[in-house]
Motif scaffolding. Structure first.
Motif, PDB file in Angstrom:
ATOM      1  N   ARG A 140     -19.294   8.576  20.239  1.00 47.88           N
ATOM      2  CA  ARG A 140     -18.136   7.789  20.649  1.00 47.88           C
ATOM      3  C   ARG A 140     -17.473   7.075  19.482  1.00 47.88           C
ATOM      4  O   ARG A 140     -16.778   6.086  19.678  1.00 47.88           O
ATOM      5  CB  ARG A 140     -18.577   6.801  21.728  1.00 47.88           C
ATOM      6  CG  ARG A 140     -18.896   7.541  23.016  1.00 47.88           C
ATOM      7  CD  ARG A 140     -19.789   6.759  23.900  1.00 47.88           C
ATOM      8  NE  ARG A 140     -19.118   5.578  24.410  1.00 47.88           N
ATOM      9  CZ  ARG A 140     -19.725   4.681  25.197  1.00 47.88           C
ATOM     10  NH1 ARG A 140     -20.990   4.843  25.505  1.00 47.88           N
ATOM     11  NH2 ARG A 140     -19.064   3.636  25.617  1.00 47.88           N
ATOM     12  N   ARG A 147     -14.911   7.890  17.825  1.00 44.92           N
ATOM     13  CA  ARG A 147     -13.462   7.835  17.999  1.00 44.92           C
ATOM     14  C   ARG A 147     -13.065   6.731  18.974  1.00 44.92           C
ATOM     15  O   ARG A 147     -12.110   6.002  18.745  1.00 44.92           O
ATOM     16  CB  ARG A 147     -12.972   9.200  18.501  1.00 44.92           C
ATOM     17  CG  ARG A 147     -11.530   9.422  18.171  1.00 44.92           C
ATOM     18  CD  ARG A 147     -11.065  10.756  18.677  1.00 44.92           C
ATOM     19  NE  ARG A 147      -9.634  10.845  18.506  1.00 44.92           N
ATOM     20  CZ  ARG A 147      -9.045  11.265  17.386  1.00 44.92           C
ATOM     21  NH1 ARG A 147      -9.784  11.643  16.365  1.00 44.92           N
ATOM     22  NH2 ARG A 147      -7.739  11.326  17.293  1.00 44.92           N
ATOM     23  N   GLU A 148     -13.849   6.627  20.055  1.00 43.83           N
ATOM     24  CA  GLU A 148     -13.583   5.564  21.038  1.00 43.83           C
ATOM     25  C   GLU A 148     -13.670   4.192  20.362  1.00 43.83           C
ATOM     26  O   GLU A 148     -12.840   3.313  20.607  1.00 43.83           O
ATOM     27  CB  GLU A 148     -14.588   5.637  22.194  1.00 43.83           C
ATOM     28  CG  GLU A 148     -14.371   4.514  23.194  1.00 43.83           C
ATOM     29  CD  GLU A 148     -15.447   4.439  24.264  1.00 43.83           C
ATOM     30  OE1 GLU A 148     -16.006   5.487  24.630  1.00 43.83           O
ATOM     31  OE2 GLU A 148     -15.730   3.313  24.714  1.00 43.83           O
ATOM     32  N   ILE A 150     -10.557   3.680  18.406  1.00 46.08           N
ATOM     33  CA  ILE A 150      -9.417   3.348  19.271  1.00 46.08           C
ATOM     34  C   ILE A 150      -9.510   1.885  19.703  1.00 46.08           C
ATOM     35  O   ILE A 150      -8.544   1.125  19.620  1.00 46.08           O
ATOM     36  CB  ILE A 150      -9.386   4.268  20.520  1.00 46.08           C
ATOM     37  CG1 ILE A 150      -9.158   5.735  20.105  1.00 46.08           C
ATOM     38  CG2 ILE A 150      -8.298   3.824  21.483  1.00 46.08           C
ATOM     39  CD1 ILE A 150      -9.419   6.735  21.218  1.00 46.08           C
ATOM     40  N   ARG A 151     -10.699   1.508  20.158  1.00 46.61           N
ATOM     41  CA  ARG A 151     -10.875   0.125  20.632  1.00 46.61           C
ATOM     42  C   ARG A 151     -10.587  -0.883  19.519  1.00 46.61           C
ATOM     43  O   ARG A 151      -9.962  -1.915  19.755  1.00 46.61           O
ATOM     44  CB  ARG A 151     -12.302  -0.073  21.167  1.00 46.61           C
ATOM     45  CG  ARG A 151     -12.511   0.580  22.533  1.00 46.61           C
ATOM     46  CD  ARG A 151     -13.897   0.323  23.051  1.00 46.61           C
ATOM     47  NE  ARG A 151     -14.117   0.977  24.331  1.00 46.61           N
ATOM     48  CZ  ARG A 151     -13.768   0.456  25.508  1.00 46.61           C
ATOM     49  NH1 ARG A 151     -13.180  -0.734  25.558  1.00 46.61           N
ATOM     50  NH2 ARG A 151     -13.998   1.109  26.626  1.00 46.61           N
ATOM     51  N   LYS A 152     -11.026  -0.546  18.314  1.00 49.79           N
ATOM     52  CA  LYS A 152     -10.765  -1.466  17.202  1.00 49.79           C
ATOM     53  C   LYS A 152      -9.273  -1.539  16.900  1.00 49.79           C
ATOM     54  O   LYS A 152      -8.739  -2.609  16.641  1.00 49.79           O
ATOM     55  CB  LYS A 152     -11.543  -1.031  15.963  1.00 49.79           C
ATOM     56  CG  LYS A 152     -13.026  -1.380  16.067  1.00 49.79           C
ATOM     57  CD  LYS A 152     -13.694  -1.409  14.717  1.00 49.79           C
ATOM     58  CE  LYS A 152     -14.950  -2.247  14.804  1.00 49.79           C
ATOM     59  NZ  LYS A 152     -15.594  -2.406  13.489  1.00 49.79           N
ATOM     60  N   ALA A 153      -8.586  -0.385  16.957  1.00 48.16           N
ATOM     61  CA  ALA A 153      -7.147  -0.377  16.702  1.00 48.16           C
ATOM     62  C   ALA A 153      -6.414  -1.213  17.743  1.00 48.16           C
ATOM     63  O   ALA A 153      -5.388  -1.814  17.460  1.00 48.16           O
ATOM     64  CB  ALA A 153      -6.630   1.060  16.721  1.00 48.16           C
ATOM     65  N   LEU A 154      -6.962  -1.252  18.957  1.00 44.65           N
ATOM     66  CA  LEU A 154      -6.307  -2.001  20.025  1.00 44.65           C
ATOM     67  C   LEU A 154      -6.699  -3.471  20.029  1.00 44.65           C
ATOM     68  O   LEU A 154      -6.275  -4.225  20.897  1.00 44.65           O
ATOM     69  CB  LEU A 154      -6.634  -1.378  21.386  1.00 44.65           C
ATOM     70  CG  LEU A 154      -6.157   0.064  21.577  1.00 44.65           C
ATOM     71  CD1 LEU A 154      -6.574   0.590  22.925  1.00 44.65           C
ATOM     72  CD2 LEU A 154      -4.635   0.156  21.416  1.00 44.65           C
ATOM     73  N   GLY A 155      -7.539  -3.859  19.069  1.00 41.52           N
ATOM     74  CA  GLY A 155      -7.806  -5.282  18.931  1.00 41.52           C
ATOM     75  C   GLY A 155      -9.243  -5.727  19.229  1.00 41.52           C
ATOM     76  O   GLY A 155      -9.500  -6.915  19.330  1.00 41.52           O
ATOM     77  N   ALA A 156     -10.176  -4.762  19.389  1.00 44.13           N
ATOM     78  CA  ALA A 156     -11.573  -5.154  19.624  1.00 44.13           C
ATOM     79  C   ALA A 156     -12.163  -5.731  18.339  1.00 44.13           C
ATOM     80  O   ALA A 156     -12.010  -5.154  17.271  1.00 44.13           O
ATOM     81  CB  ALA A 156     -12.386  -3.958  20.084  1.00 44.13           C
ATOM     82  N   PRO A 203     -12.484   0.996  11.038  1.00 45.85           N
ATOM     83  CA  PRO A 203     -11.562   1.547  12.046  1.00 45.85           C
ATOM     84  C   PRO A 203     -10.851   2.817  11.592  1.00 45.85           C
ATOM     85  O   PRO A 203     -10.659   3.729  12.394  1.00 45.85           O
ATOM     86  CB  PRO A 203     -10.580   0.399  12.300  1.00 45.85           C
ATOM     87  CG  PRO A 203     -10.850  -0.653  11.291  1.00 45.85           C
ATOM     88  CD  PRO A 203     -12.213  -0.422  10.752  1.00 45.85           C
ATOM     89  N   VAL A 204     -10.461   2.880  10.310  1.00 46.76           N
ATOM     90  CA  VAL A 204      -9.730   4.070   9.823  1.00 46.76           C
ATOM     91  C   VAL A 204     -10.627   5.303   9.889  1.00 46.76           C
ATOM     92  O   VAL A 204     -10.239   6.345  10.428  1.00 46.76           O
ATOM     93  CB  VAL A 204      -9.229   3.839   8.383  1.00 46.76           C
ATOM     94  CG1 VAL A 204      -8.616   5.119   7.833  1.00 46.76           C
ATOM     95  CG2 VAL A 204      -8.211   2.704   8.349  1.00 46.76           C
ATOM     96  N   LEU A 257     -11.283   6.351  13.512  1.00 45.08           N
ATOM     97  CA  LEU A 257     -10.149   7.013  14.149  1.00 45.08           C
ATOM     98  C   LEU A 257      -9.992   8.457  13.682  1.00 45.08           C
ATOM     99  O   LEU A 257      -9.518   9.311  14.419  1.00 45.08           O
ATOM    100  CB  LEU A 257      -8.856   6.246  13.842  1.00 45.08           C
ATOM    101  CG  LEU A 257      -8.498   5.128  14.807  1.00 45.08           C
ATOM    102  CD1 LEU A 257      -7.318   4.341  14.279  1.00 45.08           C
ATOM    103  CD2 LEU A 257      -8.180   5.681  16.190  1.00 45.08           C
TER     104      LEU A 257
END
Lengths: 351, 205
Positions: free
Chosen positions: A255, A257-258, A261-267, A344-345, A348
Motif C-alpha cells: 500500500r 501508493r496509498e 496519496i494520503r500524504k499528498a492529501l494532507g496526512a 511522499p514523492v 507516489l
C-alpha cells in the motif's frame, strides 16, 4: 476429608543395599491412638485404621474390595454419610462382631437394586472365609486422592485385628485437629510426642501427612505445569507476533501508493502511523477474541469429557486478551513506523 | 501569492550529483491559470513536487500564501498540502477500496472536519463536477473521465489556494480530456488559481 485431617503413617524400615523395604515398622497400636489423643491438646480425636484387600463373595458373584477396619469416629473424621442402615458403633467394637458397611459401588455390584441390609456376604481374606452381615451402605462419593472410596468396605477394627490380621498393630492413624486453624499445631504436637515416645529423633518410624501438605505438593506440581504451559504460550506469542509483523510489512509495501496519496492529501506521519497500528491491533485483538472463544470451547469439551467443573477465570481471559493486544502493538510498531516515514514523492511513484 | 525564488534541487545519485532545477524563479498571482510545459527530464515533476510541498528545495525559497515553506518540517508541510493545495494526478490516484464519497472526504478527515459536515462538503464538491449520482460507487466501477472528475472534486473539497494538476488528461481519450479541461476552465472562471503541467500546446494557449 477436611483440611484438619492428618494422616499418621508408620515409617518404612530401610532395607539392605540402599533399597527401601516395603514392610512397615510395627509401632501403631490401639492404645497409642488413645494416648496421642490425650496428650495433644489441638487434636480432637485419633482414629486407628487397618487396611487390607479382600474378595467379597455373594453367591456366585465376587468382587475385589479394600477392607477398612476402623471405629465409629471414622465417619465424622471423613465427613462421610450413610445412604442406608447404620455405621459401626461402640458395642460392635466391644464384641468384635462380624458386621460390614459397604461403599456405594460395592453395594450396587453385589446387590443391584435389592436391599442389602441384613444380608450375609462372605469375605475372603488371606485364604480364609469369614461371614459378615451388611448393616449399612455409604453414600456415593467422588474419587479422592487416596483412591475410589466407593470401592471400600468398613468393619470394626477389633474384628479386623482379632480375626483377619491377627495383629496388635494397625495400618495407620487418621487424626483430626479441633479446627482447620489448629491443624498445624496438631501436626507439631503429634510429631513432638511421637519423637519422644518412640525415641525416634530421625523420624524413621512414622510419617505425618496433613491435607495442607498434600495440597502443597499438588499445587507445586500444578505450578510447574503452569510454568511449562506458560513457556509454550510465550513461544506461540512470539511466533504469532512475528507473523503479525510480517503481514503488516507486506501490507505496508503493498500500500505504498496509498500512503503516498494520503500524504499528498494532507496526512501527517502520525496519521499514517496510527492507521497501521490500529490495523495491527484489530488483527491481534480479533485473534485474541477467537483464541478466547476456542480456548473456552476446548476447556468446556475437556471438562465435559472428564466430568470436571468448568472454571474459566476472568483474570486469565483478560490476561490472554491483553497479551494479544500488547503483542499486536509491539510487533505492529515497526511496520507502522516504516509506513509513517515514507517519503511522499517516492511513495507516489511506487508501482 | 505564490513565489518561487532561485530554487535549486540537487539529487545525489550515488556519487553523481544531478541538478534537476538550476535556480528557478517566478511569481504566480491569485486567479491565474498557468501551464508548465517542457520535454521530459526538464524538471517539470521536480518543480511540481516543490510547489505541491511534497518535496523541499535544496536551495532557494518557495513562498505560498505569504508563508515560506522551504524550511518547514514534515507535519507543517502536511498541513500546507492539506489546506492550501489540491492535487490532480495523471493516474487519478483514488483509493480503490473505498467509495468515491469517502475518497473525496479524505482531505477533510485530515483537516479534522466532523463526519456530518464532511459528508455534506464532499457531496457538494462531487455535485460541482457532475458526479452526484456516483457517490456510492467504487473507483473501479466508473469510467476514466469520471475518476478524474472525482479526483478534481477531492482537490477542491478543502477550498485550496491553488489547484495543482499534473497532466490531468494524460490517461484519457481526447473527448473526455476535453471535458476535463472544460471543468478546469470553469474552476478558473470561478476564481481558482490553477497550475497545470501538460504536453498539449493547445491547452497551454
Amino acid at each position: 476429608m477436611g483440611s484438619n485431617v492428618i494422616n499418621i503413617l508408620p515409617g518404612t524400615s530401610k532395607g539392605w543395599g540402599g533399597s527401601i523395604s516395603a514392610s512397615s515398622v510395627d509401632v501403631f497400636t490401639l492404645e497409642l491412638a488413645d494416648y496421642i489423643e490425650k496428650v495433644s491438646p489441638s487434636v480432637k480425636r485419633v482414629v486407628p485404621i487397618s487396611q487390607g484387600s479382600s474378595l467379597l463373595i455373594k453367591g456366585n458373584f465376587n468382587i475385589q474390595a479394600t477392607i477398612i477396619g476402623t471405629n465409629a469416629d471414622y465417619q465424622e473424621v471423613n465427613n462421610y454419610n450413610l445412604a442406608l442402615g447404620q455405621f459401626i458403633n461402640e458395642s460392635d467394637l466391644d464384641t468384635s462382631r462380624n458386621i460390614i458397611v459397604l461403599g456405594s459401588e460395592l453395594a450396587e455390584e453385589l446387590f443391584g437394586n435389592n436391599n442389602p441390609l441384613g444380608e450375609k456376604i462372605k469375605l475372603f481374606y488371606q485364604r480364609r472365609d469369614y461371614l459378615f452381615t451388611v448393616i449399612g451402605v455409604m453414600e456415593e462419593k467422588g474419587k479422592g486422592l487416596t483412591g475410589d472410596l466407593n470401592n471400600q468396605a468398613y468393619i470394626p477394627i477389633t474384628t479386623f485385628m482379632k480375626k483377619l490380621s491377627n495383629s496388635r498393630f494397625v495400618s495407620y492413624y487418621m487424626a483430626q485437629a479441633k479446627s482447620g486453624k489448629e491443624a498445624a499445631a496438631a501436626v507439631g504436637e503429634i510429631e513432638y510426642f511421637l519423637i519422644k515416645y518412640l525415641e525416634d529423633e530421625e523420624q524413621e518410624k512414622f510419617n505425618l501427612f496433613s491435607q495442607d501438605q498434600i495440597l502443597d505438593t499438588i499445587s507445586s506440581v500444578t505450578a510447574s505445569l503452569s510454568l511449562m504451559l506458560g513457556g509454550i504460550a510465550a513461544i506461540s506469542l512470539l511466533v504469532g507476533g512475528i507473523g503479525i509483523m510480517n503481514i503488516m510489512l507486506v501490507s505496508v509495501t503493498e500500500r505504498t501508493r496509498e500512503i503516498g496519496i494520503r500524504k499528498a492529501l494532507g496526512a501527517k506521519n502520525k496519521n499514517i502511523m496510527s492507521q497501521f497500528l490500529i490495523e495491527a491491533l484489530s488483527l491481534s485483538g480479533m485473534g485474541g477474541l477467537i483464541g478466547i472463544f476456542f480456548g473456552w470451547l476446548g476447556a468446556y469439551a475437556i471438562a465435559q469429557a472428564g466430568k470436571w467443573p468448568l472454571v474459566v477465570s476472568p483474570i486469565s481471559v483478560l490476561l490472554a486478551f491483553g497479551f494479544a493486544v500488547i503483542i499486536g502493538l509491539f510487533f505492529g510498531l515497526y511496520p507502522a513506523m516504516k509506513a509513517a516515514k515514507m517519503d511522499p514523492v517516492d511513495a507516489l511513484r511506487y508501482e | 501569492m505564490l513565489e518561487v525564488k532561485k530554487v535549486k534541487k540537487i539529487y545525489q545519485m550515488g556519487k553523481v550529483k544531478v541538478e534537476a532545477l538550476r535556480g528557478v524563479s517566478f511569481y504566480i498571482d491569485k486567479g491565474e491559470f498557468v501551464a508548465i510545459m517542457g520535454p521530459s527530464g526538464s524538471g517539470k515533476s521536480t518543480l511540481m513536487h516543490i510547489i505541491g510541498c511534497l518535496d523541499q528545495p535544496t536551495e532557494g525559497n518557495f513562498i505560498i500564501g505569504g508563508k515560506d515553506v522551504s524550511k518547514l518540517n514534515d507535519d507543517r508541510l502536511a498541513e500546507i498540502r492539506n489546506k492550501r493545495i489540491g492535487f490532480v494526478f495523471q493516474q487519478f490516484n483514488l483509493l480503490s477500496r473505498t467509495s468515491i464519497l469517502h475518497n473525496v472526504e479524505i482531505p477533510l478527515i485530515y483537516a479534522g472536519v466532523k463526519a456530518k459536515q464532511r459528508r455534506e462538503l464532499a457531496k457538494q464538491a462531487l455535485e460541482s463536477v457532475g458526479l452526484a449520482d456516483r457517490v456510492k460507487h467504487k473507483p473501479n466501477e466508473i469510467s476514466g473521465g469520471e475518476k478524474q472528475r472525482a479526483a478534481i472534486a477531492r482537490a477542491l473539497v478543502n477550498k485550496p489556494l491553488i489547484i495543482l494538476a499534473d497532466e490531468p488528461t494524460g490517461n484519457l481519450d481526447t473527448k473526455t480530456g476535453e471535458e476535463i479541461i472544460k471543468i478546469f476552465y470553469k474552476l478558473h472562471r470561478q476564481g481558482n488559481t490553477i497550475i497545470m503541467v501538460t504536453h498539449e500546446a493547445e491547452i497551454a494557449r
